[in-house]
Design an enzyme around this catalytic site. Sequence first.
Site, PDB file in Angstrom:
ATOM      1  N   ASP A 256      26.775  14.738  59.246  1.00  0.00           N
ATOM      2  CA  ASP A 256      26.376  16.134  59.397  1.00  0.00           C
ATOM      3  C   ASP A 256      27.613  16.864  59.918  1.00  0.00           C
ATOM      4  O   ASP A 256      28.592  16.228  60.318  1.00  0.00           O
ATOM      5  CB  ASP A 256      25.177  16.284  60.336  1.00  0.00           C
ATOM      6  CG  ASP A 256      24.479  17.630  60.116  1.00  0.00           C
ATOM      7  OD1 ASP A 256      25.118  18.535  59.531  1.00  0.00           O
ATOM      8  OD2 ASP A 256      23.321  17.784  60.518  1.00  0.00           O
ATOM      9  N   TRP A 257      27.578  18.179  59.914  1.00  0.00           N
ATOM     10  CA  TRP A 257      28.800  18.934  60.229  1.00  0.00           C
ATOM     11  C   TRP A 257      29.110  18.829  61.734  1.00  0.00           C
ATOM     12  O   TRP A 257      28.496  19.474  62.556  1.00  0.00           O
ATOM     13  CB  TRP A 257      28.651  20.374  59.767  1.00  0.00           C
ATOM     14  CG  TRP A 257      29.142  20.583  58.361  1.00  0.00           C
ATOM     15  CD1 TRP A 257      30.041  21.536  57.960  1.00  0.00           C
ATOM     16  CD2 TRP A 257      28.823  19.845  57.168  1.00  0.00           C
ATOM     17  NE1 TRP A 257      30.288  21.406  56.604  1.00  0.00           N
ATOM     18  CE2 TRP A 257      29.561  20.397  56.102  1.00  0.00           C
ATOM     19  CE3 TRP A 257      28.000  18.753  56.895  1.00  0.00           C
ATOM     20  CZ2 TRP A 257      29.499  19.899  54.793  1.00  0.00           C
ATOM     21  CZ3 TRP A 257      27.929  18.250  55.607  1.00  0.00           C
ATOM     22  CH2 TRP A 257      28.675  18.825  54.581  1.00  0.00           C
TER      23      TRP A 257
END
Length: 724
Positions: A256-257
């Site tokens: 995920d970022w």
Amino acid sequence: MKRLVVCLMLGIGTMISVYAQSSTDMEKKITELMNQMTLEEKVAMCHAQSKFSSPGVPRLGIPEIWMSDGPHGVRGEINWDNWGYADWTNDYITAFPALTCLAATFNPELSYDYGVALGEEARYRKKDILLGPGVNIYRTPLNGRNFEYMGEDPYLASVMVVPYIKGVQTNGVAACVKHYVLNNQEQWRGHISVNVSDRALHEIYLPAFKSAVQEAGVWSIMGAYNKFRGQHTTHHELLNKILKEDWEFDGVVVSDWGSAHDTKEAAIYGLDIEMGSWTNGLTSSIDLAYDNYYLATPFLKMLKEGEISEDVLDDKVRRILRLMLRTNMSENRAMGRMNNSKHSDVARSVAADGIVLLKNENDFFPIKPDAELTIAVIGENATRSMTVGGGSSELKAKYEISPLEGIQKRYAKANILHSLGYASGPSAYGREIPSELDADSLVNEALELAAKADIVLFVGGLNKNHYQDCEGGDRKHYKLPFGQDELIEKLVKVNSNLGVVLVSGNAVEMPWLSQVEGLIQSWYNGSEAGNALADILSGDVTPSGKLPYSYPVKLKDNGAHYYGELSYPGDSIEQYYKEDLLVGYRWHDTKKFKPQFAFGYGLSYTSFKMSDFKLNNKQYNQDEIIKVTCKVTNTGDVAGAEVVQVYVGKPKSKIKRSVKELKGFNKIYLEAGESKTVTIEIPVEKLKFYDETVSDWSLEQGNYVIYIGNASDNILNKQKINIK
Ligand code: BGC
């Protein structure tokens, strides 16, 4: 196996065509490419080069990978290095309904159509990975991202996620199932450590991911922000052992970022592409930020020093190239299609199929469109854009028909009045900006209009602001916000002919329920929201959606909340899922907390009769299939659809169980008066439980009960069976 041609630029301008006919050929091709790559080139492929892309190897003709959110449409173009929108004029898309709506359709065919249409737009926009769908389980109605997921039941989410993925991937675009795993709240999502039993992990939280891998063959998976038992899920044995080894996932794990936190862990525990980190985990960008990613220079250094073996890197690069041979390096990749009327039709069908009728006293709905009525449409959600806001799933829709516009169009003969009634303030990520409008004047105006009208439609609910249905924060309470409860009660006093339309991705408390005539649960329905709502209000379409999650009367009646703060939201470091397996209806059924509205519930404008319930047997072996048949008759005056739901329970068991679990369903469309026989097949194998004593699935022998009905709390027939 489809023939694959890959044209590669080799050296200075040498063009070769590589034919791969099977996965063996594909693997051979990957080996050939990898043999020509330097260590630096391989490492470069394991991390971002911009907000939404990772680099290729130009020297070898290996392209970049381009990604986009997800999951309800292709997100507007984002700047290379920051979160601002790039302000392109050619990135307007179809906004499809939120995944809660898709789940509420109980209609896998529509999920496939959704995936195909969305994948076409992603392909047209030159995306290789579409960051969706999301299948985190609905554990608490406070989770700000429930609207992006497929409800509380692992079986429903599994059945619905598979066709979506297949549809997207037919376009040569990889779906990326997220967020693996246990990201069931937004509060403290970056660090909260979830503690849950192995059994609940395998029986509740993992099945939809497993189906995505094993049944849909998904090409990528996104790690999550949270920890599981003290370790970040983006670099965890959950990836190596369960996903890659046990399930044989051969695709790419994307972080995920900003969910990667350590070079060695990320390298060794299964992360393949690191996205969205800042630099070294700090909160501001510096020059050459991407080189400072965990899987960039620090990774290269450890490889060179022999601290991490090159096999670890090679496995990642092999996976990345495999994804590319399936997407941007594949032969005859479809060209994709920009937003078009077919995509709008899909969006409208999904929305209309997923809207749920919850209450309908005195046939309040449908409201006939041919009458010259005065209808007062009250509430901010009648006009508020719901494609904007909510966090990363926000969309730049080509158009969005609001509920009010949909109603105005369909009720051309009626006198439609509108008043906000309340106001929530503008949408702002991570912040609450109160409205500047005067709350009392809004209420007074709404009451005046309501008093003049024949019918009042209150269109409210939640929205996509911070602390509503929005990424990065959970709801603060279970009530309707912005004074809506009080407003509804006042409106009913001036005009009791009132129906409520809730637009939300979460359950809410409903203190006014007994006072209103009708209630519809609508969702964030995207471009066609208003048209689909008008389809249902007018009776052009008979409602057939079923709730994909339970609505507790009060928050404490939900299993996650029953056990207090350590269960939800945790103490900011640790959290214990004390309700264990008893998520959603499993809790309500087993602990006898009657919900306001049960999982699987939803009314229709017609009526159905289920009869002639039969099983193919009374006794089964492990490798047999239980076939449940029943006849469904549309006994009303209009065409409509019913969802036959089959649950299975084991009353006397050696282990703890919920009363029953959904194991099959079938949505059936019937003309007025028509009957059809429905068969639902349940392989006995699917009745296994996750046996913690052997860390594997086991089947318990003995008597089971098959429950057949049209809602988890409306069982029309029970049958006993025996498993040998
Ligand atoms: C979200 C992901 C999303 C990513 C990229 C993250 O904050 O959790 O779901 O895909 O951002 O926008």
